[in-house]
Structure formats: structure tokens, C-alpha cells
Design a protein around this motif. Structure first.
Motif, short mmCIF file in Angstrom:
data_model
loop_
_atom_site.label_atom_id
_atom_site.label_comp_id
_atom_site.label_asym_id
_atom_site.label_seq_id
_atom_site.Cartn_x
_atom_site.Cartn_y
_atom_site.Cartn_z
N GLY A 379 0.82 -1.20 0.00
CA GLY A 379 0.00 0.00 0.00
C GLY A 379 0.86 1.25 0.00
O GLY A 379 0.61 2.21 -0.76
N GLU A 380 1.91 1.27 0.83
CA GLU A 380 2.82 2.41 0.87
C GLU A 380 3.53 2.58 -0.48
O GLU A 380 3.65 3.70 -1.00
N VAL A 381 4.01 1.48 -1.03
CA VAL A 381 4.70 1.53 -2.33
C VAL A 381 3.76 2.05 -3.41
O VAL A 381 4.15 2.88 -4.25
N SER A 382 2.52 1.59 -3.41
CA SER A 382 1.55 1.99 -4.43
C SER A 382 1.21 3.47 -4.31
O SER A 382 1.04 4.16 -5.33
N ARG A 383 1.10 3.96 -3.10
CA ARG A 383 0.81 5.39 -2.94
C ARG A 383 1.94 6.24 -3.51
O ARG A 383 1.69 7.29 -4.12
N THR A 384 3.17 5.78 -3.34
CA THR A 384 4.30 6.51 -3.91
C THR A 384 4.34 6.36 -5.43
O THR A 384 4.57 7.32 -6.17
N LEU A 385 4.09 5.14 -5.90
CA LEU A 385 4.17 4.86 -7.33
C LEU A 385 3.15 5.66 -8.13
O LEU A 385 3.44 6.14 -9.22
N TRP A 386 1.94 5.83 -7.57
CA TRP A 386 0.86 6.46 -8.32
C TRP A 386 0.50 7.86 -7.80
O TRP A 386 -0.58 8.37 -8.08
N LYS A 387 1.43 8.49 -7.09
CA LYS A 387 1.14 9.81 -6.51
C LYS A 387 0.86 10.86 -7.56
O LYS A 387 0.09 11.82 -7.31
N ASP A 388 1.43 10.72 -8.76
CA ASP A 388 1.21 11.73 -9.80
C ASP A 388 -0.19 11.67 -10.40
O ASP A 388 -0.58 12.56 -11.14
N VAL A 389 -0.95 10.61 -10.08
CA VAL A 389 -2.36 10.60 -10.47
C VAL A 389 -3.13 11.60 -9.61
O VAL A 389 -4.16 12.12 -10.03
N TRP A 390 -2.62 11.87 -8.40
CA TRP A 390 -3.21 12.85 -7.50
C TRP A 390 -2.18 13.94 -7.23
O TRP A 390 -1.69 14.09 -6.11
N ALA A 391 -1.83 14.69 -8.26
CA ALA A 391 -0.77 15.69 -8.14
C ALA A 391 -1.10 16.68 -7.02
O ALA A 391 -2.21 17.18 -6.92
N GLY A 392 -0.09 16.97 -6.17
CA GLY A 392 -0.26 17.93 -5.10
C GLY A 392 -0.76 17.34 -3.81
O GLY A 392 -0.69 17.97 -2.75
N VAL A 393 -1.28 16.13 -3.84
CA VAL A 393 -1.77 15.47 -2.64
C VAL A 393 -0.59 14.83 -1.92
O VAL A 393 0.24 14.16 -2.55
N PRO A 394 -0.46 15.03 -0.60
CA PRO A 394 0.63 14.36 0.13
C PRO A 394 0.59 12.85 -0.11
O PRO A 394 -0.49 12.24 -0.12
N VAL A 395 1.75 12.26 -0.27
CA VAL A 395 1.80 10.86 -0.65
C VAL A 395 1.10 9.98 0.39
O VAL A 395 0.51 8.95 0.05
#
Length: 850
Positions: A379-395
């Protein structure tokens, strides 16, 4: 002589054996040991020859043998009792928590399902998980329907040649040998049509009964299709990029149309990986076409009722299609949505740093309000991997949660351990699979019973491996001397370590061989030797993976290693069961953090086995310092070679200094008492947690039920709420740029020190313009100050709102409590809110104080 005609002759089942036909047609038997035993008794040799397929056995059994068994009163009695048990299971009121009354209707899509070796519609872990998910959904009585493709040639049969190279042999499944039947509307077989490049591709719908749920399978290999389209469902993960997009169109779009034809109306659609994500586009199209919604309201309904599970921790493992290919196949969808193709294409792109490809994972994320990884770390890895889908949102707030995978315990537990648990835990032990307190009863299992049962399974494993190796060497034309040597391979008195999984480079199947001299000393130690069993396939196009297999196999044939290291070809669920039930220790060596979850290691504890693994995936949660061993420290950075060096050194050190001495320590001269204590702790700590009953309950409570509630709210009154929500989102996006935080003040008047128990009062002067204050949250974002960033942050609402001057200004006030000592920092932000939003960052809008 030329044959004029061929024909098949099947035996007639005597009346006393007729229940076998009913049992064979439902995969419930795959997790019922007595059912498997009775089928095997029909003809043990035929059972093995048919790959344990009862449907095919009933077609090929000798008539005389059937009459012989029908006259056997004890066998007939057992069949009758088993059939009664099956019918009770199929008709019972659920005993596992009354889920049926509250659970929504689920449609579960996956590109592969692995239930059993006799139904080879899977390649590996993703399919096994899908199959186990279905079995627990049946046991827990969920309203659950599954959807996939029916692959004529399955995945592939692995053969290892003389050089140790993997050859991929195509399967050719005869569907009449499988436990599937035609799905019919009335008395006619059901076909669904999918448009591709101006022509209709038909898919025949089949069904497979898995306990109390049904899996529907789509098959394009039919005469009505052109030679170009018939191979679409030919092979799992086969073909080029265009074949993959066609497969995924049939799965996602064809699957939705099959459900519609069957009048199955799910509340929730669960995409297990991104292969089926085109279902979102078809669902949107149907709301636009059939209910007259515009694209954006339709998207709200669809996304609110979609659940997406990602399994892949690296971008390269996710399907993505070029822009031209997408335009080729989907330009008509953009037209039907009445949006530009650029807007359509952005559904598969990141918000920033986007590439000119259409990602199926991003499509799934953007069209699902509920998404999860398959372990806490993943879950942590996925939040980092796909953070640019939610640009500006804290990882930390990227809306991807985690639900850790599990196994279907009854499927993977040896019949002998079924008997132990029934005797020492209770006859209904399988009704307490998620109750950790109940599993403390394993302390009542006597040491000698636990050890002798495990040793029995190890002897059975070694006999099986010798048989497989003998067959392999015979096929290769090896000498009689080499065939005789097979009898010396492996020894049940020696510590036996297993490694079986897909051979991909990140799984590091050859990590053990980095120090061959040390390995040789270990396996040739006269007093405390060790032996290793390897199995696994590489994807047919994965050349580095195939080279790893070759390295393992060639080393296993070197004279100094060949009796203590073996590689078993054609890894499948049968080999998986034999190994996880029979080895002492399971070796797992992925490069961190690339193991999303891994479930093979979960199958050891119910069978008394232990884990020796890198702290990645599920083992980060499962390891408790008393139930196995970790390999290396929890590092996730550094060059791969650095990780290889650190982990290889750790692997050998722990084996030599901890594991091997403990295994051979027998203070009474007979039993390794300390090792048995670890076995007992492994059963107690892992079994009631890492199972699909717990997993499916989590999906139901955390994802399915909220998604179903959102679907119900948005579709009420001809989707009026969805229309209103879409309108509000559009207006909010238009008005959002005017929002700004003008000033932030605190109560400490510039002081930098506080005491535990103090409160920091915060006020923020915010300009909202035309946005209503009830449609925003103003929050203090607080965390431990860490070199200019915030560690472990959390958001605190500034809930007290006061209108200010001039018009459009508001003052928001709140309190930050000082709970613990340390250095802290905060910022203030504004995010949109609405009662129908599923999470805080649905609009991907956020404004921070300067």
C-alpha cells in the motif's frame, strides 16, 4: 488405412455412484479432502494421469471398476454421506457472520483464476489469489459472481531440456474434460458481442460452479468468428500488444455485456488488477446510452461502485497501450461520451509527468473510488508509485489503502492436518479460521503428533519428487545409471528448504548460489546437512528469468550438488501443495520492496512449516520473531548489487548459525523440541490472520459495503444525485483557482516551545470567492518536523467558521493539541468536501498556505 470416423465411449455410472457426477461438476471438491480421496479411489493411476480431474476420470474409468466400487457398501456409504454434506453446504444458512443479509452483490473480474491443476486457467499468484477469493466468497455466502476468459491453450506446460533451458509447450484443452457447462438463456447457448474495428466479435459464455458462486468464462474460439478473432482467448498473457488489448476488451466490455444478458445487476464491480479496466468504459457508455446521462455524471456512478486491487509494485508491470492503438479501438467511445479523444485519453494518464500511453492501472484508479494494495508495505509503495495521479496530494493521503492477501486454508492444508485440527482444536475448526484466540489450542497438539505428521508429508513429497525427476530424465533419454541415481535424491531426515514461484529476476531465485563454496559446505556437512527443492516458471518472453532457471537446473546436475539440490519442472498447484505441505522451511528472496504480497509462504504454517524470507510483502506483517526468520535488514534503497550482497550474507549466516543448529537439536535424541515450538507458533500466529476468509471479510466491510452504499445513493431517482454531484464538481473546479489562504495566526505569539497537554490555537483567513464554506475543509496539516518536511502527518479540521469582510472572506479556527514531546510543524490547506464524496481527494484539488 484411413479412419472414417472417431468416437468416444464413456462408461455408465451405476446408480450408487451417480452422486460422483454431481460432485465432479462443482469445484467444492477441491477443498474437501474426503471428496478427493473418493475420486482417487476410483483409479489411482488414472487420477494421476488426468491431472486429478474427476470429470475426465468419470469419462475414462473402466466399467468393471465402477461396478466393483458400486458393490462396495463402504464406498457407496461414503459417497452418500459426502453428497449429503455437499447439498447441506450448498443450501445452508450462513454460519460465518450473517454476511448475506447485508453484503452487496459483487462482480469480480480477473484475467486468471487458479482453483486446481485440473483447470489450468491461471499462470501464477494472481490467479491463485482470485481462485481462493472465490472459495472464501462461497464459504462466507457472499452474493458474488466472477468473470474471466476461457483460454483454449491455458498458460503453458514447462519442459526443461538437457541444457536446462525452459521450453514452453502449448496446452490444448478439451473443454468437455473440464467442469464447465454452456451458459444458456432459455434453451439456447449465450453469446455476447463486442465491436472491434468495425466488426462484431462473438464470445461464447461458459460457467464454472465453485461452491455457491459461479465463474463465467468468455470464449472467442468459435466458428462464428473470423480466423483473426478466434485466437483472442487462445492463451493467457500470450501474443503482442494488439492481442492484449483485444483480450482486455473482451474481458472488460464483453464481461459487462454477459452480466447484462444474464440480468445480473451488481452493486459493486471489483477489478483484480488492471486487465479488466475497460469495464469502466463500458459501464459509462451504458449509462450514457441507456439512461441518458451525460459522461461526467455517468463517471460518478461508475467510479463510486468500482473497487480496484493493484498487485504490481513497478510501472513496467502494468499494461499500457499506445495512443494510436487506443484511437484505433476506442475513438467511438469518445464520440459516444461526447468528449474529445484527448479528454478520453487522459483517463489513462497521470495528472502530471504523463506519457503518451494509456495505462490500464491509471484507468482503473481514475474510475474507482476504492483502491487497495495487497499488503501494508505494498500500500505504501503503491501510494508513492501512483502519486502523480493525484498531483499535489501528500503521498500519505493518496487514496490507495491496503488489504493483505491470504490463502484459502482448507485448500492448502494437507488432509493429515485437517485430521489433527479436527481432533485437537475441534471438529468444526474451519468455522474459526479468523479467530486468533481459538488457534491458541494448537498448544494441545502433542509434539510427537505434530512432528510425525510433518515427517510423513515430507516422505510423501520426496517420493513424489523422485517420481517426477525419473519421468523427466526418461523423457530426456538419460542412461539407466542416471535413472538409478534418482533413488538417492533427497533424504527425509535432512533439513529440507523449498523455493517455488515465478522466476523473475527480482525474485532472485539464484541468490543462494552467490557463494557456491559455502553452499557446498552446508549441503555436504555429514552431521547437519541441508537440501533444497526448486520449482517455477518464467514467462515465455522473459529471457533473464529463463536464464535463472537454467542456472539453478545446471547446478543441480553437477555431481557435488545433484542429490541435495533439485529443480522440478512444470510448477503448478499440485507441486505447490506437495512442496508447501512437505518442506521444513520456505525460502523467499525478493528484492525489496518488489514483492507486493506473496502468498506461497502463507501456505506453510497450516502444514507445520516455517518461513525464511526477506522482510517484504506479507512477511513484514507476519513475522513476530518467534515463527520464522527474516533475511537481511529492512532496507528498500541502495543498488541491487548492494542488496544482493547484504541478503546473501544474511541468508548464509542465519542458516549456519540459527536455523540448521536448531533443526538438528534433539535434546531427547528423538524430537527437535525447539523447532516444534516454532512450528506451533507459526500455526498459531499465521493461520488465523493470513487467510482469504479474513481478507474477504475485510473487502466486504471496508470496500464493498461503502461502494454499494455510494452506488445506491448516486443511482436513486434516475441518478439525480450523480447529476447534482457532477454539476457541483464542475463548478468547484471552475471556481477553485480563486481560493487562497491570506493569513495564518497562532496563539503562541511567536513562541517556539510548548508543553505536553498544551493547545495551539490556529486561525486562517481564507478567501473562498463564490465557493460556499460548507463545501470546503480548512485543515491544519501537522506532523513531526523532519528536515523541512513532515513525518507521520495528520490533518486537523479548523471547524469554527466565521464570515469576514470583504465579501468572500472567512476565518477558520481550530486547535492543535500537544500530545507528545518532540519537534513539530504544520501548514494550512483547503480541500473541497461534499456529502457524496468517497474520499477527501476525489477532485484532486488542494490549496496550501504560501
Amino acid at each position: 488405412m484411413q479412419l472414417l470416423q472417431t468416437f468416444n465411449v464413456s462408461p455408465r455410472l451405476p446408480e450408487a455412484l451417480e452422486p460422483l457426477r454431481e460432485l465432479a461438476s462443482n469445484l467444492w471438491w477441491t477443498w474437501e479432502p474426503n471428496a478427493r480421496r473418493l475420486f482417487r479411489q476410483l483409479d489411482p493411476e488414472l487420477w494421476d494421469r488426468t491431472n486429478h480431474n474427476p470429470v475426465q476420470m468419470l469419462q475414462l474409468s473402466r466399467q468393471a471398476r465402477l461396478h466393483e466400487l458400486a458393490a462396495n457398501d463402504e464406498y457407496a456409504r461414503e459417497i452418500k454421506l459426502l453428497a449429503e454434506r455437499f447439498r447441506t453446504y450448498m443450501g445452508r444458512a450462513d454460519t460465518y457472520g450473517k454476511l448475506r443479509a447485508t453484503a452487496p452483490r459483487i462482480a469480480y473480474f480477473s484475467a486468471e483464476f487458479g482453483f486446481h491443476e485440473s483447470f489450468p486457467n491461471y499462470s501464477g499468484g494472481l490467479g491463485i489469489l482470485s481462485g481462493d477469493h472465490c472459495k472464501s466468497a462461497s464459504d462466507l455466502d457472499l452474493d458474488f459472481t466472477a468473470m474471466t476468459l476461457l483460454y483454449r491453450h491455458g498458460y503453458f506446460k514447462q519442459q526443461i531440456n538437457k541444457e536446462g533451458w525452459q521450453d514452453a509447450i502449448s496446452l490444448n484443452q478439451h473443454f468437455h474434460h473440464l467442469a464447465i457447462s454452456e451458459t444458456k438463456l432459455g434453451d439456447q447457448p449465450l453469446f455476447v458481442s463486442v465491436e472491434m474495428l468495425g466488426r462484431n466479435v462473438l464470445a461464447k459464455v461458459w460457467e464454472l460452479r465453485v461452491g455457491r458462486i459461479i465463474l463465467y468464462l468468455l470464449d472467442t474460439d468459435i466458428l462464428q468468428n473470423t480466423p483473426e478473432d478466434r485466437p483472442i482467448t487462445s492463451q493467457l498473457y500470450g501474443g503482442d500488444t494488439e492481442m492484449r488489448i483485444r483480450q482486455e476488451i473482451v474481458l472488460g466490455i464483453g464481461g459487462i455485456r454477459a452480466l447484462d444478458a444474464l440480468q445480473i445487476r451488481p452493486d459493486v464491480y471489483h477489478m483484480n488488477e488492471g486487465h479488466s479496466a475497460f469495464l469502466s468504459l463500458e459501464r459509462i457508455r451504458r449509462y450514457v446510452h441507456h439512461q441518458g446521462l451525460e459522461y461526467y455524471p455517468a463517471l460518478q456512478v461508475v467510479a463510486a461502485s468500482n473497487v480496484f486491487t493493484t498487485h504490481t509494485p513497478v510501472p513496467a508491470g502494468n499494461d499500457a497501450f499506445p495512443r494510436g492503438l487506443m484511437a484505433h479501438y476506442f475513438s467511438s467511445y469518445a464520440e459516444e461520451f461526447r468528449i474529445s479523444f484527448d479528454d478520453f485519453f487522459r483517463l489513462g494518464q497521470q495528472t502530471i509527468n504523463s506519457e503518451d500511453t494509456f495505462s490500464m492501472t491509471i484507468l482503473a484508479l481514475k474510475t474507482s473510488r476504492y483502491a487497495n494494495g495487497v499488503s501494508k508495505l505494498h500500500g505504501e509503495v503503491s501510494r508513492t508509485l501512483w502519486k502523480d495521479v493525484w498531483a499535489g496530494v501528500p503521498v500519505e493521503e493518496v487514496p490507495i489503502t491496503s488489504i493483505t492477501n491470504g490463502i484459502h486454508t482448507k485448500t492448502w492444508t494437507a488432509p493429515e492436518f485437517h485430521q489433527i485440527y479436527a481432533k485437537y482444536l475441534g471438529p468444526n475448526w474451519d468455522e474459526f479460521l479468523t479467530d486468533p484466540e481459538y488457534w491458541r489450542r494448537v498448544i494441545d497438539i502433542p509434539d510427537d503428533v505434530l512432528w510425525e505428521t510433518h515427517q510423513l508429508l515430507k516422505v510423501r513429497l520426496i517420493d513424489f519428487i523422485r517420481s517426477r525427476i525419473r519421468t523427466h530424465r526418461t523423457r530426456l533419454g538419460e542412461s539407466p545409471d542416471q535413472l538409478r541415481k534418482v533413488n538417492s535424491i533427497l533424504n527425509p531426515d535432512i533439513l529440507t528448504i523449498g523455493f517455488a514461484r515465478r522466476f523473475a529476476t527480482y525474485k532472485r531465485g539464484a541468490l543462494l548460489f552467490r557463494n557456491k563454496e559455502r553452499l557446498l559446505r552446508m549441503i555436504s556437512n555429514v552431521e547437519r546437512p541441508v537440501q533444497f527443492i526448486f520449482a517455477g516458471k518464467a514467462h515465455p518472453k522473459d529471457e533473464p528469468g529463463k536464464r535463472l532457471i537454467q542456472e539453478v537446473y545446471q547446478l543441480s546436475r553437477q555431481p557435488e550438488f545433484e542429490n541435495a539440490i533439485v529443480f522440478i519442472e512444470d510448477y503448478d498447484t499440485y507441486i505447490g501443495r506437495r512442496m508447501t505441505q512437505g518442506v521444513d522451511l520456505w525460502l523467499n528472496t525478493p528484492t525489496r520492496p518488489l514483492e507486493a504480497s506473496g502468498t506461497s509462504g502463507m501456505k506453510l504454517p497450516p502444514n507445520g512449516g516455517l518461513n525464511f524470507s526477506v522482510l517484504d510483502g506479507w512477511w513484514c506483517e507476519g513475522y513476530n520473531r518467534k515463527n520464522g526468520w527474516p533475511i537481511g535488514p529492512e532496507i528498500s534503497e541502495g543498488a541491487p548489487e548492494f542488496q544482493n550482497q547484504v541478503d546473501a550474507e544474511s541468508l548464509f549466516n542465519i542458516l549456519e548459525n540459527q536455523i540448521v543448529p536448531l533443526y538438528y537439536a534433539k535434546p531427547d535424541g528423538r524430537l527437535p523440541l525447539a523447532w516444534i515450538q516454532l512450528m506451533r507458533e507459526s500455526i498459531r500466529s499465521v493461520t488465523p490472520v493470513f487467510n482469504t476468509h479474513r481478507m474477504v471479510k475485510e473487502y466486504t466491510e471496508r470496500l464493498y459495503e461503502p461502494a454499494a452504499a455510494a452506488h445506491k445513493a448516486l443511482t436513486a431517482n434516475q441518478c439525480a444525485a450523480a447529476v447534482d454531484l457532477a454539476r457541483w464538481k464542475h463548478a468547484t473546479r471552475v471556481d477553485w483557482p480563486q481560493i487562497r489562504i491570506e493569513a495564518v495566526e497562532t496563539s503562541n505569539s511567536g513562541r517556539v516551545s510548548m508543553f505536553v497537554g498544551d493547545k495551539l490555537h490556529v486561525s486562517a483567513r481564507v478567501y473562498l470567492g463564490s465557493v460556499k464554506p460548507e463545501h470546503v475543509k480548512v485543515q491544519a496539516y501537522v506532523g513531526a518536523a523532519d528536515d523541512g518536511t513532515l513525518a507521520n502527518p495528520n490533518a486537523i479540521d479548523l471547524y469554527d467558521v466565521e464570515k469576514a469582510e470583504p465579501k468572500g472572506f472567512y476565518v477558520f479556527r481550530g486547535v492543535i493539541p500537544a500530545f507528545e514531546s518532540g519537534s513539530y510543524g504544520f501548514n494550512v490547506r483547503v480541500i473541497p468536501t461534499h456529502p457524496l464524496l468517497s474520499h477527501n481527494h476525489e477532485l484532486r484539488l488542494i490549496t496550501w498556505a504560501a
